[in-house]
Design a protein around this motif. Structure first.
Motif, PDB file in Angstrom:
ATOM      1  N   UNK A 179      14.370 -16.985-114.450  1.00 41.19           N
ATOM      2  CA  UNK A 179      13.495 -17.404-113.360  1.00 41.19           C
ATOM      3  C   UNK A 179      13.407 -18.931-113.298  1.00 41.19           C
ATOM      4  N   UNK A 180      13.216 -19.566-114.461  1.00 40.35           N
ATOM      5  CA  UNK A 180      13.111 -21.033-114.500  1.00 40.35           C
ATOM      6  C   UNK A 180      14.422 -21.692-114.086  1.00 40.35           C
ATOM      7  N   UNK A 181      15.541 -21.169-114.591  1.00 42.79           N
ATOM      8  CA  UNK A 181      16.841 -21.754-114.259  1.00 42.79           C
ATOM      9  C   UNK A 181      17.184 -21.583-112.786  1.00 42.79           C
ATOM     10  N   UNK A 182      16.857 -20.406-112.242  1.00 45.58           N
ATOM     11  CA  UNK A 182      17.134 -20.165-110.824  1.00 45.58           C
ATOM     12  C   UNK A 182      16.289 -21.073-109.944  1.00 45.58           C
ATOM     13  N   UNK A 183      15.027 -21.246-110.290  1.00 42.22           N
ATOM     14  CA  UNK A 183      14.156 -22.121-109.504  1.00 42.22           C
ATOM     15  C   UNK A 183      14.666 -23.560-109.539  1.00 42.22           C
ATOM     16  N   UNK A 184      15.089 -23.999-110.729  1.00 49.44           N
ATOM     17  CA  UNK A 184      15.605 -25.372-110.835  1.00 49.44           C
ATOM     18  C   UNK A 184      16.843 -25.567-109.963  1.00 49.44           C
ATOM     19  N   UNK A 185      17.774 -24.623-110.052  1.00 49.08           N
ATOM     20  CA  UNK A 185      19.037 -24.770-109.322  1.00 49.08           C
ATOM     21  C   UNK A 185      18.879 -24.596-107.821  1.00 49.08           C
ATOM     22  N   UNK A 186      18.088 -23.592-107.418  1.00 49.55           N
ATOM     23  CA  UNK A 186      18.034 -23.229-106.007  1.00 49.55           C
ATOM     24  C   UNK A 186      16.913 -23.909-105.235  1.00 49.55           C
ATOM     25  N   UNK A 187      15.926 -24.432-105.955  1.00 47.68           N
ATOM     26  CA  UNK A 187      14.787 -25.054-105.273  1.00 47.68           C
ATOM     27  C   UNK A 187      14.627 -26.526-105.654  1.00 47.68           C
ATOM     28  N   UNK A 188      14.361 -26.782-106.935  1.00 50.79           N
ATOM     29  CA  UNK A 188      14.023 -28.147-107.348  1.00 50.79           C
ATOM     30  C   UNK A 188      15.171 -29.130-107.128  1.00 50.79           C
ATOM     31  N   UNK A 189      16.351 -28.805-107.630  1.00 46.13           N
ATOM     32  CA  UNK A 189      17.447 -29.768-107.598  1.00 46.13           C
ATOM     33  C   UNK A 189      18.011 -29.976-106.197  1.00 46.13           C
ATOM     34  N   UNK A 190      17.630 -29.116-105.271  1.00 43.84           N
ATOM     35  CA  UNK A 190      18.053 -29.325-103.881  1.00 43.84           C
ATOM     36  C   UNK A 190      17.209 -30.389-103.194  1.00 43.84           C
ATOM     37  N   UNK A 191      16.161 -30.859-103.878  1.00 40.42           N
ATOM     38  CA  UNK A 191      15.240 -31.812-103.257  1.00 40.42           C
ATOM     39  C   UNK A 191      15.694 -33.266-103.398  1.00 40.42           C
ATOM     40  N   UNK A 192      16.845 -33.513-104.007  1.00 37.86           N
ATOM     41  CA  UNK A 192      17.337 -34.883-104.121  1.00 37.86           C
ATOM     42  C   UNK A 192      17.627 -35.452-102.737  1.00 37.86           C
ATOM     43  N   UNK A 193      17.082 -36.620-102.454  1.00 34.88           N
ATOM     44  CA  UNK A 193      17.321 -37.270-101.156  1.00 34.88           C
ATOM     45  C   UNK A 193      18.771 -37.692-100.992  1.00 34.88           C
ATOM     46  N   UNK A 194      19.343 -38.187-102.087  1.00 36.73           N
ATOM     47  CA  UNK A 194      20.724 -38.672-102.077  1.00 36.73           C
ATOM     48  C   UNK A 194      21.504 -37.845-103.092  1.00 36.73           C
ATOM     49  N   UNK A 195      22.322 -36.926-102.609  1.00 37.83           N
ATOM     50  CA  UNK A 195      23.050 -36.026-103.514  1.00 37.83           C
ATOM     51  C   UNK A 195      24.101 -36.756-104.330  1.00 37.83           C
TER      52      UNK A 195
END
Length: 458
Positions: A179-195
């Protein structure tokens, strides 16, 4: 003897040197407590500054509990980045909202202190945006805090900081880790302004092979800086500062911070929490459940470049039922038999979709000229064995597993005696190879197969 700097000079040094800034943050938040400096703090500072200079995009720091990791990364670094760039946008995440709020409150206290305002005159918090969970500067920068699994919709970040994403007691749960890993990959890390230039920093104690550091390290180019509580080998750390670089040498067996936790104290902790938890949380080398059933000191090592001529080469496969991102790995161990000894030659550990799994079984057998390929007659292994034989691959042998993996391994250690299995550590993944050999189903299958055929006197 150099004279002590005056207040203006001290401010100038603090504004320039993040290491000095960290000490000042500690005093701000801990009052009369004594600050005990140590090389690992300077090393963290050096690595974090590379992130701020866009030299490192993905950084993971693994270190034992109570090593100032949260103060340095979540509190001091956030304030430091906003001080130098008040328009910077930072998202900080921790396993619970209470912890996330506590760290945010400390950061806000630092930024509202008189000395901080004196150092960074452009970094001012907006009067109407001072909430603990999301405070904002007058220049449009902010520090937004959330819990793992929390909502970050509407927020973007230049830097994402993840500090202790999983509670230690929840790390053994496959569901909670996934659950934690999926949230990080699919939600949190997508929030970077500059990929391209956006940065991710993970700081934590290692809790499992598939914790967030393990997970992110498999899907991205992650720089891991690890600080075991007791050095497992001689170490050399190059620490960069605004005033030049210096080296710190740490000898094998040396405690990370002897003034706080000498080796004697660490050994008491080891006895109290057990080897498996100590390996992860304190040595930063987590092993899977059962990983201590077979001990690495039972195995000898040999040089692959001068390996003997083998009487037989056998491979043992444990195939995962799925190849989804959060599913299990398929694992193949390759063994060479010579006389009464066997040699571990190679460990393959990958997530494989079924068509690729079938091709990999054949290619691994060809690479090592294996005469026998053992495959567990369970899950995807059933269809795999049938398909391989239908295609004319008759080296496959079905092996019926009995009981859960750790229970199967528990039944075998009596068969393993020092010197029985000369053991090679791979060039780039000795810990991974060692761990897989010590507890994985393919290793157990191999042992049981040898015993049944009475090929060795065990």
């Amino acid at each position: 003897m150099l004279p002590l700097p005056n207040f203006d000079e001290y401010d100038a040094i603090t504004r320039t040197d993040f290491n000095v800034f960290v000490e000042r943050v500690f005093v701000e938040l801990n009052g009369s407590a004594t600050y005990l400096d140590n090389f690992h703090i300077a090393a963290m500072v050096s690595e974090l500054e590379k992130v701020r200079r866009h030299e490192t995009r993905r950084l993971a720091i693994a270190l034992p509990p109570r090593s100032l990791k949260s103060l340095v990364v979540s509190v001091a670094y956030s304030a430091w980045v906003l001080g130098h760039d008040p328009s910077a946008k930072i998202i900080c995440a921790s396993y619970g909202q209470q912890l996330a709020d506590d760290l945010a409150r400390d950061c806000r206290q630092v930024m509202e202190s008189g000395w901080y305002k004196r150092l960074f005159r452009s970094a001012r918090l907006r009067a109407d945006r001072r909430a603990v969970a999301a405070f904002e500067t007058t220049a449009g920068g902010y520090r937004h805090s959330t819990s793992v699994g929390g909502v970050v919709t509407g927020f973007g970040a230049d830097i994402i900081i993840v500090d202790d994403p999983t509670k230690p007691e929840e790390a053994i749960s496959d569901v909670e880790r996934a659950k934690a890993n999926a949230w990080a990959s699919h939600t949190l890390f997508t929030r970077l302004n500059d990929k391209v230039n956006g940065a991710i920093v993970i700081v934590m104690q290692r809790l499992h092979e598939d914790d967030m550091i393990g997970h992110v390290g498999r899907v991205s180019d992650l720089k891991l800086v690890s600080f075991p509580a007791i050095a497992q080998q001689d170490e050399e750390h190059v620490l960069e500062t605004p005033f030049g670089s210096w080296r710190h040498l740490r000898a094998e067996g040396e405690a990370l911070h002897p003034n706080r936790e000498p080796v004697g104290v660490l050994e008491e902790i080891r006895r109290a929490i057990g080897n498996q938890h100590f390996d992860g949380q304190y040595l930063q080398t987590p092993s899977p459940p059962g990983g201590r059933i077979v001990k690495p000191e039972w195995f000898q090592k040999f040089d692959l470049a001068s390996q003997p001529q083998f009487d037989q080469v056998v491979q043992s496969w444990d195939t995962a039922s799925k190849a989804k991102q959060l599913a299990d790995y398929s694992v193949c161990t390759t063994w060479g038999k010579r006389g009464k000894h066997i040699f571990l030659l190679h460990v393959l550990r990958e997530r494989l979709e079924y068509p690729e799994l079938k091709r990999r079984v054949i290619s691994q057998a060809n690479i090592f000229a294996a005469q026998t390929v053992l495959i567990e007659d369970a899950s995807s292994g059933i269809a795999l064995i049938q398909d391989l034989k239908s295609d004319g691959f008759y080296k496959a042998r079905a092996v019926k597993p009995k009981g859960e993996k750790t229970m199967r391994m528990n039944a075998q250690p009596v068969s393993l005696k020092p010197g029985w299995c000369p053991f090679r550590r791979t060039r780039i993944g000795s810990r991974t190879t060692s761990t897989n050999c010590r507890c994985s189903p393919p290793a157990v299958t191999m042992i049981r197969w040898i015993r049944r055929r009475r090929r060795l006197s065990i």
